[in-house]
Design an enzyme around this catalytic site. Structure first.
Site, PDB file in Angstrom:
ATOM      1  N   LYS A  26      33.361  81.182-153.754  1.00 29.89           N
ATOM      2  CA  LYS A  26      32.273  80.199-153.908  1.00 29.89           C
ATOM      3  C   LYS A  26      31.060  80.856-154.544  1.00 29.89           C
ATOM      4  O   LYS A  26      30.643  81.938-154.182  1.00 29.89           O
ATOM      5  CB  LYS A  26      31.894  79.640-152.533  1.00 29.89           C
ATOM      6  CG  LYS A  26      32.792  78.500-152.122  1.00 29.89           C
ATOM      7  CD  LYS A  26      32.079  77.510-151.207  1.00 29.89           C
ATOM      8  CE  LYS A  26      33.002  76.356-150.897  1.00 29.89           C
ATOM      9  NZ  LYS A  26      33.464  76.287-149.524  1.00 29.89           N
ATOM     10  N   MET A  31      43.919  74.463-144.656  1.00 31.68           N
ATOM     11  CA  MET A  31      42.810  73.702-145.257  1.00 31.68           C
ATOM     12  C   MET A  31      42.697  72.330-144.589  1.00 31.68           C
ATOM     13  O   MET A  31      42.464  71.331-145.256  1.00 31.68           O
ATOM     14  CB  MET A  31      43.018  73.556-146.778  1.00 31.68           C
ATOM     15  CG  MET A  31      43.014  74.892-147.500  1.00 31.68           C
ATOM     16  SD  MET A  31      43.429  74.754-149.249  1.00 31.68           S
ATOM     17  CE  MET A  31      45.211  74.663-149.173  1.00 31.68           C
ATOM     18  N   ASP A  86      37.863  86.507-152.954  1.00 33.46           N
ATOM     19  CA  ASP A  86      36.937  85.523-152.409  1.00 33.46           C
ATOM     20  C   ASP A  86      36.655  85.943-150.968  1.00 33.46           C
ATOM     21  O   ASP A  86      36.883  87.095-150.617  1.00 33.46           O
ATOM     22  CB  ASP A  86      37.509  84.100-152.546  1.00 33.46           C
ATOM     23  CG  ASP A  86      38.902  83.993-151.972  1.00 33.46           C
ATOM     24  OD1 ASP A  86      39.143  84.597-150.906  1.00 33.46           O
ATOM     25  OD2 ASP A  86      39.764  83.339-152.585  1.00 33.46           O
TER      26      ASP A  86
HETATM   27  N1  SAH Z   1      47.120  82.269-148.933  1.00 36.36           N
HETATM   28  C1  SAH Z   1      46.533  81.955-147.634  1.00 36.36           C
HETATM   29  C2  SAH Z   1      46.152  80.505-147.519  1.00 36.36           C
HETATM   30  C3  SAH Z   1      45.108  80.054-148.522  1.00 36.36           C
HETATM   31  S1  SAH Z   1      44.588  78.396-148.295  1.00 36.36           S
HETATM   32  C4  SAH Z   1      47.497  82.403-146.531  1.00 36.36           C
HETATM   33  O1  SAH Z   1      48.665  82.705-146.827  1.00 36.36           O
HETATM   34  O2  SAH Z   1      47.059  82.490-145.380  1.00 36.36           O
HETATM   35  C5  SAH Z   1      43.167  78.605-147.281  1.00 36.36           C
HETATM   36  C6  SAH Z   1      43.475  78.212-145.862  1.00 36.36           C
HETATM   37  O3  SAH Z   1      44.220  79.221-145.218  1.00 36.36           O
HETATM   38  C7  SAH Z   1      42.273  78.016-144.965  1.00 36.36           C
HETATM   39  O4  SAH Z   1      41.662  76.773-145.153  1.00 36.36           O
HETATM   40  C8  SAH Z   1      42.913  78.124-143.611  1.00 36.36           C
HETATM   41  O5  SAH Z   1      43.586  76.934-143.268  1.00 36.36           O
HETATM   42  C9  SAH Z   1      43.963  79.185-143.842  1.00 36.36           C
HETATM   43  N2  SAH Z   1      43.525  80.529-143.420  1.00 36.36           N
HETATM   44  C10 SAH Z   1      43.514  81.637-144.164  1.00 36.36           C
HETATM   45  N3  SAH Z   1      43.134  82.698-143.446  1.00 36.36           N
HETATM   46  C11 SAH Z   1      42.907  82.252-142.193  1.00 36.36           C
HETATM   47  C12 SAH Z   1      42.515  82.875-140.966  1.00 36.36           C
HETATM   48  N4  SAH Z   1      42.262  84.177-140.883  1.00 36.36           N
HETATM   49  N5  SAH Z   1      42.402  82.081-139.879  1.00 36.36           N
HETATM   50  C13 SAH Z   1      42.673  80.770-139.927  1.00 36.36           C
HETATM   51  N6  SAH Z   1      43.038  80.131-141.060  1.00 36.36           N
HETATM   52  C14 SAH Z   1      43.166  80.863-142.175  1.00 36.36           C
END
Ligand code: SAH
Length: 254
Positions: free
Chosen positions: A61, A176, A40
């Site tokens: 999306k 999120m 994604d």
């Molecule tokens: N598996 C991911 C999280 C997935 S849920 C992880 O371990 O990072 C999706 C959420 O991850 C987003 O809404 C945000 O809150 C966070 N996120 C993921 N990448 C990000 C980034 N580069 N900067 C800030 N928030 C991030």
């Protein structure tokens, strides 16, 4: 190809937060070797640019803003592997931190598809860190909670007990959590958390256009609105968020 096609292998790979140099060596190799990469937008533009267009499939999306159903992604992983492909399912951060990697592992096991999980650096730790915020600190906090701010609106009761989290006195990292920021900051306030508690929002951590916004439990919603902070962003709540002020002049990316 002659005879029966051998089943391929699926790699559930964490991309880290977005800086290509934060990919693991293994993730980088698998991106080169995979026949197909299902992804994604969360790995970010720099990492997605490493994958040739003809080996990429976007399962994020869809046009119109709807998410691709997880059932579709699960079925597609199985199908591609059964056709003999080496498949990378690339996830932002780490595959199992709010990444649905758990569900995909079970699907693959049930369909007898060989798979391997390749951990990635989660944004839950890296996001705060690159903004100068350690999620734990010897002098301040000895626990950290990773929480989803995105509640299923059909749930009658909140799956997250914000009062219990406030009572830990530890750092709270919300993923999120941009849209529901007013709801959970209010819940924490009601649960007795000091309104002066430092809060930081780290938007697109480690992407070329990373931004950081800071405030308190009381002000952070206004800060979010004034700066127009959007997903993906991490919310960090706790005394550690105040440390940023002491190190910020030595950090890049604001
Ligand atoms: N598996 C991911 C999280 C997935 S849920 C992880 O371990 O990072 C999706 C959420 O991850 C987003 O809404 C945000 O809150 C966070 N996120 C993921 N990448 C990000 C980034 N580069 N900067 C800030 N928030 C991030």
């Amino acid at each position: 190809m002659s005879g029966q096609t051998a089943v391929g292998k699926v790699y559930l790979v964490g991309s880290g937060p977005g800086d290509p140099e934060l990919l693991t060596v293994k993730a980088r190799r698998l991106l080169d070797e995979a026949d197909v990469v299902l992804h994604d937008k969360l790995p970010g533009p720099e990492i997605l640019d490493l994958i040739p267009e003809d080996r990429r499939e976007d399962v994020g999306k869809r046009a119109g803003g709807e998410w691709t159903p997880q059932e579709y992604t699960n079925a597609r992983l199985v199908e591609l592997a059964q056709e003999g492909n080496t498949v990378v399912r690339l996830k932002g951060g780490d595959p199992t931190v709010f990444g649905r990697g758990g569900e995909e592992m079970v699907t693959l096991a049930e369909n007898e598809i060989p798979f391997e999980v390749v951990p990635g650096i989660t944004s839950a730790i890296a996001g705060p860190e690159v903004a100068g915020i350690p999620v734990t600190h010897r002098d301040h906090v000895s626990s950290v909670s990773f929480v989803t701010g995105h509640e299923d609106p059909t749930k009658d009761e909140s799956a997250v007990d914000w009062g219990a989290l406030a009572a830990t006195g530890g750092t709270i990292v919300v993923l999120m959590g941009v849209g529901k920021l007013p709801d959970y900051t209010a819940a924490l306030h009601e649960a007795g958390m000091d309104p002066e508690t430092p809060v930081a929002l780290v938007e697109r951590a480690t992407w070329p256009d990373q931004r950081v916004a800071t405030g308190t439990l009381e002000t952070i919603v206004d800060v979010r609105d004034a700066k127009d902070i959007e997903p993906p962003a991490i919310t960090v709540i706790g005394t550690v968020a105040g440390q940023r002020a002491r190190v910020v002049e030595f950090l890049e990316g604001d």
